[in-house]
Write a protein that holds these residues in place. Structure first.
Motif, PDB file in Angstrom:
ATOM      1  N   ASN A  44      49.366  29.195  42.553  1.00 14.70           N
ATOM      2  CA  ASN A  44      48.683  27.973  42.083  1.00 14.70           C
ATOM      3  C   ASN A  44      48.314  28.161  40.608  1.00 14.70           C
ATOM      4  O   ASN A  44      47.159  28.421  40.274  1.00 14.70           O
ATOM      5  CB  ASN A  44      47.437  27.718  42.949  1.00 14.70           C
ATOM      6  N   PRO A  45      49.297  28.071  39.696  1.00 13.05           N
ATOM      7  CA  PRO A  45      49.012  28.335  38.274  1.00 13.05           C
ATOM      8  C   PRO A  45      48.141  27.266  37.609  1.00 13.05           C
ATOM      9  O   PRO A  45      47.435  27.529  36.651  1.00 13.05           O
ATOM     10  CB  PRO A  45      50.397  28.389  37.631  1.00 13.05           C
ATOM     11  N   GLN A  46      48.157  26.020  38.104  1.00 14.06           N
ATOM     12  CA  GLN A  46      47.403  24.924  37.484  1.00 14.06           C
ATOM     13  C   GLN A  46      45.913  24.951  37.835  1.00 14.06           C
ATOM     14  O   GLN A  46      45.114  24.280  37.186  1.00 14.06           O
ATOM     15  CB  GLN A  46      48.006  23.581  37.910  1.00 14.06           C
ATOM     16  N   SER A  78      33.871  36.983  40.746  1.00 17.02           N
ATOM     17  CA  SER A  78      34.474  36.620  39.450  1.00 17.02           C
ATOM     18  C   SER A  78      35.979  36.919  39.420  1.00 17.02           C
ATOM     19  O   SER A  78      36.720  36.305  38.646  1.00 17.02           O
ATOM     20  CB  SER A  78      33.769  37.359  38.314  1.00 17.02           C
ATOM     21  N   LYS A  79      36.445  37.843  40.270  1.00 19.36           N
ATOM     22  CA  LYS A  79      37.892  38.141  40.361  1.00 19.36           C
ATOM     23  C   LYS A  79      38.676  36.912  40.828  1.00 19.36           C
ATOM     24  O   LYS A  79      39.832  36.738  40.504  1.00 19.36           O
ATOM     25  CB  LYS A  79      38.133  39.287  41.337  1.00 19.36           C
ATOM     26  N   PHE A  80      38.015  36.052  41.647  1.00 16.69           N
ATOM     27  CA  PHE A  80      38.672  34.859  42.201  1.00 16.69           C
ATOM     28  C   PHE A  80      38.253  33.585  41.464  1.00 16.69           C
ATOM     29  O   PHE A  80      38.559  32.478  41.931  1.00 16.69           O
ATOM     30  CB  PHE A  80      38.322  34.717  43.696  1.00 16.69           C
ATOM     31  N   GLY A  81      37.541  33.736  40.344  1.00 13.39           N
ATOM     32  CA  GLY A  81      37.139  32.584  39.535  1.00 13.39           C
ATOM     33  C   GLY A  81      35.996  31.790  40.145  1.00 13.39           C
ATOM     34  O   GLY A  81      35.957  30.562  40.019  1.00 13.39           O
ATOM     35  N   ILE A  82      35.075  32.469  40.814  1.00 12.44           N
ATOM     36  CA  ILE A  82      33.920  31.809  41.449  1.00 12.44           C
ATOM     37  C   ILE A  82      32.649  32.357  40.826  1.00 12.44           C
ATOM     38  O   ILE A  82      32.487  33.580  40.688  1.00 12.44           O
ATOM     39  CB  ILE A  82      33.925  32.013  42.977  1.00 12.44           C
ATOM     40  N   ASP A 103      42.464  30.001  44.191  1.00 15.43           N
ATOM     41  CA  ASP A 103      42.568  29.951  45.652  1.00 15.43           C
ATOM     42  C   ASP A 103      41.596  28.893  46.169  1.00 15.43           C
ATOM     43  O   ASP A 103      40.376  29.042  46.048  1.00 15.43           O
ATOM     44  CB  ASP A 103      42.228  31.324  46.253  1.00 15.43           C
ATOM     45  N   PRO A 104      42.089  27.785  46.775  1.00 17.23           N
ATOM     46  CA  PRO A 104      41.175  26.722  47.219  1.00 17.23           C
ATOM     47  C   PRO A 104      40.282  27.128  48.407  1.00 17.23           C
ATOM     48  O   PRO A 104      39.200  26.590  48.575  1.00 17.23           O
ATOM     49  CB  PRO A 104      42.105  25.574  47.616  1.00 17.23           C
ATOM     50  N   TYR A 105      40.755  28.083  49.208  1.00 22.12           N
ATOM     51  CA  TYR A 105      39.974  28.491  50.391  1.00 22.12           C
ATOM     52  C   TYR A 105      38.942  29.574  50.057  1.00 22.12           C
ATOM     53  O   TYR A 105      38.075  29.865  50.877  1.00 22.12           O
ATOM     54  CB  TYR A 105      40.911  28.995  51.498  1.00 22.12           C
TER      55      TYR A 105
END
Length: 412
Positions: A44-46, A78-82, A103-105
């Motif tokens: 999911n690059p976008q 922070s590794k998953f952009g949260i 990752d949406p989940y």
């Protein structure tokens, strides 16, 4: 009625067992050695379109621990952009996605992470929820048992002595289990979570966890054999019989419930009526008197009953209240003392008082005199004469009795 009930219960249990077995077979089995590939940024690059966030409250006693481990939580998410935030004033934890999230989940897993941390799960175990093959389940056990004492006992049964039962369940299911308050938290793979929930619910329904532990151990051993994969394992699994309620203690006198009737029961016949009915059947006794056959009951003599010492005499009723007693002034008016001079009255009072004092002084003097005289009186000496008299009296009586016996013997 009892047999039909037991047979109905047995059928119900069989249906439930079949349903559980069917549910287990319905789950798709993963092929051996297959593992789901991890979701990376390349998939999911976008990134994500909208921002999503979750928040949860935590108790006061968890504040210190969360402050210590919060840098680790922030670094891991922070590794998953949260982004993770800790608000100590409101007592809440918040997680939200950023532009770097792919990752949406993962936001749902982050929500589960803060929920587990709020429920006293240590950070080392709570972080496992971020892995793809792990899930969490919070089982509420407070509503399964109504009685508080029974609930505490069954919850302790699930833990076991020194946590041995809980450790055995963890090893068999590959799950981390935490029993805390009114909930049971489990973290692990999907099949393990399913087995854990079943064990916990059955334990709270008064089925000992050792039965489920035994079946799980046998199933693990049978799963190693590839020949038995397509066969039924019912013949290997232990069958635990429930207590037979028909063998319980039965009372000696079984109370038979009579059919309901709106009419009252017929009154029993008296003894005299029963005798008269029997005598009426005999034609010879029709013209005779039946007094000799009938029982004669003595009437109680009421004159001999207990009488109270003080007989309460009831006064005749009068609507008028009783006359008020005379006051001191009224009495003086009747005697004529009220009109006498105050000096005379005082003199009379003082005379009366003086008489009383004289009497009291005489009595007190006499008492003191008696006390003093008592000290000078000699004590009474114990005399041995009455004892000797008693012995002489006894011997005289014995002699008389012996003489009487001799006279009787001579007469015979």
């Amino acid at each position: 009625m009892g047999k039909n009930k037991h047979s109905f219960d047995g059928e119900k249990k069989e249906k439930m067992n079949k349903k559980n077995q069917q549910e287990e077979h319905d789950y798709t089995e993963m092929p051996p050695g297959w593992k789901e590939p991890t979701f990376t940024k390349e998939d999911n690059p976008q990134g994500l379109i909208a921002e999503s966030s979750f928040a949860t409250l935590f108790p006061k006693y968890r504040e210190k621990y969360l402050q210590e481990c919060w840098p680790l939580v922030k670094a891991e998410l922070s590794k998953f952009g949260i982004k993770a935030e800790l608000d100590l004033v409101e007592g809440s934890m918040t997680v939200r996605t950023t532009r770097d999230a792919f990752d949406p989940y993962m936001i749902v897993r982050a929500r589960d992470l803060i929920k587990l941390l709020a429920r006293s799960v240590p950070y080392e175990q709570a972080v496992r929820i971020l892995q793809d093959d792990n899930v969490c389940d919070i089982i509420k056990i407070s509503s399964l048992v109504r009685n508080r004492d029974r609930f505490v006992k069954r919850r302790q049964r699930l833990i076991g002595s020194n946590g041995s039962t809980l450790k055995a369940i963890e090893l068999l299911t590959n799950c981390y289990i935490l029993v805390h308050g009114n909930t049971v938290t489990a973290i692990g793979p999907h099949p393990g979570i399913r087995q854990t929930r079943k064990i916990v619910e059955e334990t709270m329904q008064n089925i000992h966890p050792i039965y489920n532990i035994k079946t799980l151990m046998i199933k693990q051993e049978l799963a190693k054999d590839p020949k038995l994969k397509s066969e039924s394992w019912d013949r290997f699994l232990p069958k635990f019989k429930s207590k037979n309620l028909s063998k319980r203690f039965k009372p000696h006198k079984v109370r038979v419930t009579k059919p309901y009737t709106p009419f009252p029961p017929a009154q029993p016949l008296s003894k005299t009526l029963m005798i008269k009915q029997e005598l009426a059947k005999d034609p010879k006794l029709k013209s005779e008197s039946w007094d000799r056959f009938l029982p004669k009951f003595k009437s109680k003599n009421l004159s001999k009953r207990f009488k109270p010492h003080k007989v309460r005499v009831t006064k005749p009723y009068t609507p008028f209240p009783p006359a008020q007693p005379l006051s001191k002034v009224d009495k003086e008016l009747e005697t004529g003392e009220y009109f006498a001079r105050e000096a005379e009255r005082r003199q009379k009072k003082s005379e009366k008082h003086q008489v009383k004092l004289d009497k009291n002084t005489e009595v007190s003097k006499q008492r003191k005199k008696d006390k003093r005289e008592k000290e000078y009186q000699p004590p009474m000496e114990k005399s041995s004469q009455p004892k000797q008299q008693a012995t002489t009296d006894n011997t005289s009586k014995l002699v008389k009795n012996v003489k009487k016996k001799l006279k009787r013997l001579q007469a015979d």
